[in-house]
Design a protein around this motif. Structure first.
Motif, PDB file in Angstrom:
ATOM      1  N   VAL A 169       0.862  -1.184   0.000  1.00 25.06           N
ATOM      2  CA  VAL A 169       0.000   0.000   0.000  1.00 25.06           C
ATOM      3  C   VAL A 169       0.894   1.227   0.000  1.00 25.06           C
ATOM      4  N   MET A 170       0.609   2.158  -0.911  1.00 27.19           N
ATOM      5  CA  MET A 170       1.397   3.390  -0.991  1.00 27.19           C
ATOM      6  C   MET A 170       0.465   4.589  -0.910  1.00 27.19           C
ATOM      7  N   ASN A 171       0.950   5.647  -0.329  1.00 27.34           N
ATOM      8  CA  ASN A 171       0.218   6.894  -0.237  1.00 27.34           C
ATOM      9  C   ASN A 171       0.639   7.746  -1.422  1.00 27.34           C
ATOM     10  N   LYS A 172      -0.231   7.858  -2.409  1.00 27.43           N
ATOM     11  CA  LYS A 172       0.115   8.621  -3.607  1.00 27.43           C
ATOM     12  C   LYS A 172      -0.221  10.090  -3.376  1.00 27.43           C
ATOM     13  N   GLN A 173       0.789  10.822  -3.026  1.00 27.85           N
ATOM     14  CA  GLN A 173       0.636  12.257  -2.843  1.00 27.85           C
ATOM     15  C   GLN A 173       1.304  12.960  -4.005  1.00 27.85           C
ATOM     16  N   GLU A 174       0.758  14.088  -4.348  1.00 30.82           N
ATOM     17  CA  GLU A 174       1.408  14.893  -5.372  1.00 30.82           C
ATOM     18  C   GLU A 174       2.007  16.116  -4.710  1.00 30.82           C
ATOM     19  N   LEU A 175       3.216  16.407  -5.100  1.00 34.88           N
ATOM     20  CA  LEU A 175       3.827  17.647  -4.673  1.00 34.88           C
ATOM     21  C   LEU A 175       3.541  18.683  -5.754  1.00 34.88           C
ATOM     22  N   ILE A 176       2.971  19.777  -5.354  1.00 34.25           N
ATOM     23  CA  ILE A 176       2.635  20.840  -6.312  1.00 34.25           C
ATOM     24  C   ILE A 176       3.551  22.018  -6.049  1.00 34.25           C
ATOM     25  N   PHE A 177       4.289  22.418  -7.075  1.00 34.39           N
ATOM     26  CA  PHE A 177       5.219  23.524  -6.946  1.00 34.39           C
ATOM     27  C   PHE A 177       4.655  24.741  -7.683  1.00 34.39           C
ATOM     28  N   LYS A 178       4.602  25.855  -6.982  1.00 32.34           N
ATOM     29  CA  LYS A 178       4.183  27.110  -7.611  1.00 32.34           C
ATOM     30  C   LYS A 178       5.294  28.124  -7.440  1.00 32.34           C
ATOM     31  N   SER A 179       5.526  28.894  -8.499  1.00 32.31           N
ATOM     32  CA  SER A 179       6.576  29.911  -8.380  1.00 32.31           C
ATOM     33  C   SER A 179       5.953  31.283  -8.352  1.00 32.31           C
TER      34      SER A 179
END
Length: 179
Positions: A169-179
């Motif tokens: 089981v994996m926790n699929k998180q997205e890292l969102i980068f904003k500049s």
């Protein structure tokens, strides 16, 4: 030198909590430092197998009428916590990363006519963790969950439903980068 003597005395005091209780079956355990065990007087049973290793700052609470079973060759890394009000079972050869939390209960609440949380009332359901499992750092396992044998639970997962044997089981998180 004095700190080593203090740590040894602290470990002996913590182990004596298990030894003194008539409903505890205790194998050999290795303890780190600053572990905290709270065992109520009227538990059903605690059964701790052989070659259990608790690193540092482990917290275990077993309340009245509860059962805790930990199989042989189980390792708990720093800051793990078991809060047992019903029944928690951990299979042999299981590894816990840092900060793993097990809760076999929730606070009871009502949602109508007005919302209210009850501080000293709980809903409970057992937790069963199979053999040969690895729970990564910061995993939380909630009441009523059964995790099959040979499972890997990735870091940061909150497990709120059953996991079949031989599952990752994996926790699929997205890292969102904003500049």
């Amino acid at each position: 030198m004095l700190s080593k003597i203090f740590e040894t005395l602290q470990r002996k005091k913590q182990i004596s909590i298990f030894h003194k209780h008539p409903k505890v079956i205790l194998g050999n355990i290795k303890l780190g430092i600053n572990n905290h065990f709270v065992i109520y007087k009227n538990i059903k049973k605690i059964n701790l197998g052989n070659d259990i290793r608790f690193r540092n700052y482990i917290h275990i609470l077993v309340q009245d009428e509860a059962t805790l079973e930990i199989g042989n060759n189980v390792f708990m890394n720093n800051f793990c916590s078991i809060n047992c009000l019903d029944h928690i079972s951990i299979g042999e050869n299981t590894l816990f990363g840092e900060n793993v939390k097990l809760y076999d209960h929730n606070h009871a609440y009502q949602s109508s006519p007005e919302f209210k949380i009850f501080q000293n009332q709980f809903t409970k359901a057992p937790i069963k963790i199979g053999k040969n499992c690895w729970l990564g750092s910061n995993v939380t396992v909630l009441k009523g969950v059964s995790i099959g044998d040979n499972c890997i639970i990735g870091a940061g997962c909150t497990i709120y439903k059953d996991i079949p044997a031989n599952t990752t089981v994996m926790n699929k998180q997205e890292l969102i980068f904003k500049s």
